[in-house]
Design a protein around this motif. Structure first.
Motif, PDB file in Angstrom:
ATOM      1  N   GLU A 139      73.633  17.642 143.482  1.00 19.92           N
ATOM      2  CA  GLU A 139      72.649  18.078 142.489  1.00 19.92           C
ATOM      3  C   GLU A 139      71.883  19.334 142.919  1.00 19.92           C
ATOM      4  O   GLU A 139      71.815  20.304 142.162  1.00 19.92           O
ATOM      5  CB  GLU A 139      71.681  16.934 142.165  1.00 19.92           C
ATOM      6  CG  GLU A 139      70.764  17.236 141.002  1.00 19.92           C
ATOM      7  CD  GLU A 139      69.671  16.177 140.869  1.00 19.92           C
ATOM      8  OE1 GLU A 139      69.895  15.207 140.140  1.00 19.92           O
ATOM      9  OE2 GLU A 139      68.610  16.334 141.501  1.00 19.92           O
ATOM     10  N   SER A 174      72.683  12.715 144.314  1.00 18.32           N
ATOM     11  CA  SER A 174      71.409  13.229 144.808  1.00 18.32           C
ATOM     12  C   SER A 174      70.571  12.112 145.386  1.00 18.32           C
ATOM     13  O   SER A 174      70.710  10.952 145.030  1.00 18.32           O
ATOM     14  CB  SER A 174      70.647  13.941 143.688  1.00 18.32           C
ATOM     15  OG  SER A 174      69.439  13.277 143.401  1.00 18.32           O
ATOM     16  N   GLN A 175      69.707  12.444 146.325  1.00 19.92           N
ATOM     17  CA  GLN A 175      68.778  11.459 146.884  1.00 19.92           C
ATOM     18  C   GLN A 175      67.389  12.098 146.917  1.00 19.92           C
ATOM     19  O   GLN A 175      66.564  11.814 147.757  1.00 19.92           O
ATOM     20  CB  GLN A 175      69.284  11.023 148.273  1.00 19.92           C
ATOM     21  CG  GLN A 175      68.451   9.980 149.018  1.00 19.92           C
ATOM     22  CD  GLN A 175      68.170   8.728 148.217  1.00 19.92           C
ATOM     23  OE1 GLN A 175      69.056   8.154 147.617  1.00 19.92           O
ATOM     24  NE2 GLN A 175      66.916   8.302 148.175  1.00 19.92           N
ATOM     25  N   THR A 176      67.184  13.021 145.974  1.00 14.03           N
ATOM     26  CA  THR A 176      65.936  13.766 145.998  1.00 14.03           C
ATOM     27  C   THR A 176      64.783  12.943 145.460  1.00 14.03           C
ATOM     28  O   THR A 176      64.894  12.337 144.404  1.00 14.03           O
ATOM     29  CB  THR A 176      66.110  15.035 145.157  1.00 14.03           C
ATOM     30  OG1 THR A 176      67.065  15.835 145.823  1.00 14.03           O
ATOM     31  CG2 THR A 176      64.808  15.786 145.014  1.00 14.03           C
TER      32      THR A 176
END
Ligand SMILES: [Zn+2]
Lengths: 447, 235
Positions: free
Chosen positions: B116, B93-95
């Motif tokens: 994710e 994830s890169q949230t």
């Protein structure tokens, strides 16, 4: 002989401190403990062989100097600057001036990641010539970083470029200047007359050097191809703009101090009033306006509160370092360079020791080493020596994992410290070394 | 349907089924506006240029979908990806805070799909939004960016706006929203969906931040009410 043993114990505690910082433990408590260890060691040393630095002082005098005078002297001049700097940072955020500038710069560069990233870095650096505190950093970061991400800049590069531009701006930051200069004066009272105006030229050069180095490294380590993110932005692009004539507020404190020779705090207050007046934040009745000012000051103070605690215990450590200096001199006194060229080379090579609150960093364990260097060079001109210590402090410190906002950035942008340090350590070292050289060229002849 | 939407007030929080039903009913034009309003340069683009860019982007995405169907037959995006020199990498994830990352295409040929948000969405067990369906929608979108990167004559790369000029130098820039609208339309057509692929935006956001998703939902409904987009372009 006993001096050498005490010196070795001091150095051992030093190594412990570096380890402590790398572990990321609380710095306020850490420096308090260090101040205590050094005071005890110095007292023991003095009991064995009386030291000149404690001449005529009772144990109580020594304790007073470390635990009371240290923070008190520090507070009188620096903390107030920090508070007003933080207040001003809040003003720039609340009036929307900082956000507008950032948006305008994006509209200037357009959909060209490298160009727009560079422009954003320049604006960020300029903003941080006068802003202070983790609050403003976060407020700017949450505008700038998502823009960089949506332009397809990878997170590690974006975070590095952003933090690097803050670092560059801080080299010319007035509050930081006062902070380190005050420490310098603690070991070399003659430097009291050295002002931000005297420092301004080299400060600006340092900012430009830092920016160029950061941008070169960011561009070189960026992926070649274009990148598209499918990212969900919960907010449409903002449209509220602060009017163009309010934008100058960002550099007004610096202009006030440099051109009009205003006291720094007055510079912050007047600039804050100008920013609020030009963005319509002074409308309303007297008590409304007062409430607004009180709120901005309170928010600003909260931003810097954790830093204040650290600075006060650092002040204790600095004063303890005064007593510890003779023991360092006993060990390294003979090898401290005394010529301009030798000092330049040593500082340039040792820039990395400014990371992790190391021994070349004013807001780390540097005061002990700087005290020894200043003791070995009692007549050295402050125009030369101060910028050298600033170079090994500012560049590493503001790219360091022990800097509160850098640590925050890792969590925010999901960047590993390893990915960040690959870029930040070369950037800090190269900028610092280049600056040492420039300082030598500009002021070396004064030595 | 639109009449029903317009009576809804801001403080009524709909359940997810209502939300999906409402979002599915929104016309293409509303989604285009939604994307355009998020462009960094939106403030610099007048209404005429905006309409021109949106129309061009829709055509660009539609044309590519037709051409792809002609050259490769009607196969799902996942099979198309296998036939092309593309690397698909699942990432965690890169949230960050209010920005949820779904996928990234990086030239020349790398597609990252963040797992994710997909895991969170599939956990809701919404009909029609299983992992396979979501993946097809995302892959098709990223495929557009791949095709776009291969051909500098794509509308999303040739259409530019002028930001400023100094003497003879004219500083022009492409508009990212053009590319994103075209990619959305491409995924829409290629997957032959009866709703916008961008519903994923709101649903994914819903998984992380229901409040923010609700705001976006309200914003979309407001766009539909204001009829900023041309209702005739509803498919
Ligand atoms: Zn896209």
């Amino acid at each position: 002989m006993s001096n050498v043993i005490i010196g070795i114990l001091l150095i051992a505690s030093f190594v412990f401190m570096v380890w402590y910082c790398m572990k990321g433990y609380n710095l306020m408590v850490g420096f308090f403990v260090m101040a205590t260890i050094w005071t005890i060691l110095a007292l023991i040393g003095n009991a064995i062989t009386p030291a000149a630095s404690m001449d005529g002082k009772s144990v109580m005098d020594v304790l007073e100097f470390v635990y009371a005078d240290g923070p008190a002297a520090y507070a009188s001049s620096i903390l107030v600057n920090v508070f007003f700097g933080a207040f001003f940072g809040r003003v720039l955020m609340d009036t929307g001036i900082a956000a507008t500038l950032i948006r305008k710069v994006v509209e200037l560069g357009g959909d060209r990641p490298r160009l727009t990233m560079s422009l954003l870095c320049i604006v960020t650096a300029i903003i941080f010539m006068s802003m202070t505190g983790i609050g403003p950093v976060i407020s700017i970061a949450v505008i700038v970083l998502p823009i960089l991400f949506s332009l397809g800049v990878e997170a590690p590069v974006a975070l590095f470029a952003f933090m690097g531009s803050i670092m560059a701006g801080i080299f010319a930051n007035m509050v930081n200047f006062k902070q380190y200069q005050e420490m310098y004066v603690g070991f070399a009272p003659a430097a009291k007359s050295y002002t931000y105006n005297d420092y301004f030229t080299i400060g600006m050069i340092g900012m430009i050097v830092g920016l160029v180095v950061v941008l070169v490294i960011a561009n070189l380590t960026m992926k070649k191809g274009k990148s598209h993110n499918w990212a969900i932005d919960s907010q449409p692009a903002g449209k509220e703009n602060a009017p163009w004539y309010s934008w100058i507020s960002v550099i007004l404190p610096v202009l006030g101090v440099v051109l009009l020779k205003l006291p720094i705090i007055l510079g912050f207050i007047l600039s804050g009033i100008y920013a609020m007046a030009t963005t319509g934040k002074l409308k309303g009745n007297y008590s409304e306006i007062c409430r607004r000012f009180a709120k901005l000051f309170t928010d600003g103070s909260i931003d810097v509160a954790p830093m204040i605690g650290f600075l006060l215990s650092l002040a204790m450590f600095n004063n303890a370092a005064t007593f510890a200096a003779p023991y360092f001199t006993a060990i390294i006194g003979n090898i401290v360079p005394t010529t301009a060229i030798a000092l330049t080379i040593v500082f340039a090579l040792l820039v990395p020791l400014g990371f992790f609150r190391g021994p070349m960093n004013w807001v780390g364990s540097g005061s002990a080493i700087f005290a020894v260097i200043l003791a070995a060079n009692p007549a050295i001109p402050v125009q030369f020596m101060y910028p050298l210590t600033a170079a090994t402090t500012v560049f590493p410190q503001h790219l360091d994992v022990t800097q509160s906002w850098v640590a925050w950035g890792f969590g925010y942008a999901k960047v590993s410290s390893r990915d960040f340090m690959k870029r930040s350590i070369p950037a800090g070292w190269i900028s610092g070394a280049i600056m040492c050289l420039i300082i030598f060229i500009m002021y070396g002849h004064l030595v | 349907m639109l009449a029903q939407i317009s009576t809804k007030t801001d403080d009524q929080k709909p359940n997810i089924a209502v939300l999906i039903a409402d979002l599915k009913a929104l016309p293409e034009s509303v989604w285009c506006d939604y994307l355009f309003n998020r462009d960094l340069l939106v403030a610099r683009i007048g209404p005429e240029k905006r309409a021109e860019l949106i129309a061009g982007a829709i055509k660009c995405g539609t044309d590519l979908a037709q051409e792809t169907a002609r050259s490769y037959g009607s196969i799902p995006a996942s099979e198309l990806v296998d036939q092309l020199p593309l690397q698909v990498k699942p990432e965690d994830s890169q949230t960050i805070q209010k920005q949820v990352f779904l996928a990234t295409f990086t030239e020349p040929n790398e597609i990252k799909i963040y797992q994710e948000p997909i895991n969170k969405l599939t956990a809701l067990k919404l009909p029609g939004f299983d992992r396979a369906a979501i993946t097809e929608i995302i892959l098709a979108h990223e495929l557009f960016h791949y095709f776009e990167s291969q051909d500098d004559q794509f509308y999303s790369r040739t259409s530019q706006i002028e930001l400023w000029h100094l003497g003879r130098y004219h500083h022009r820039s492409t508009v990212r929203a053009t590319s994103e609208i075209a990619a959305m339309i491409f995924s829409w057509r290629l997957n032959d969906l009866s709703f916008s692929p961008l519903i994923l935006d709101i649903l994914m956001l819903y998984c992380y931040n229901p409040e923010a998703a609700h705001d976006c939902y309200q914003e979309l409904l407001a766009l539909a009410r204001s009829g900023q987009g041309d209702p005739e372009s509803d498919q």
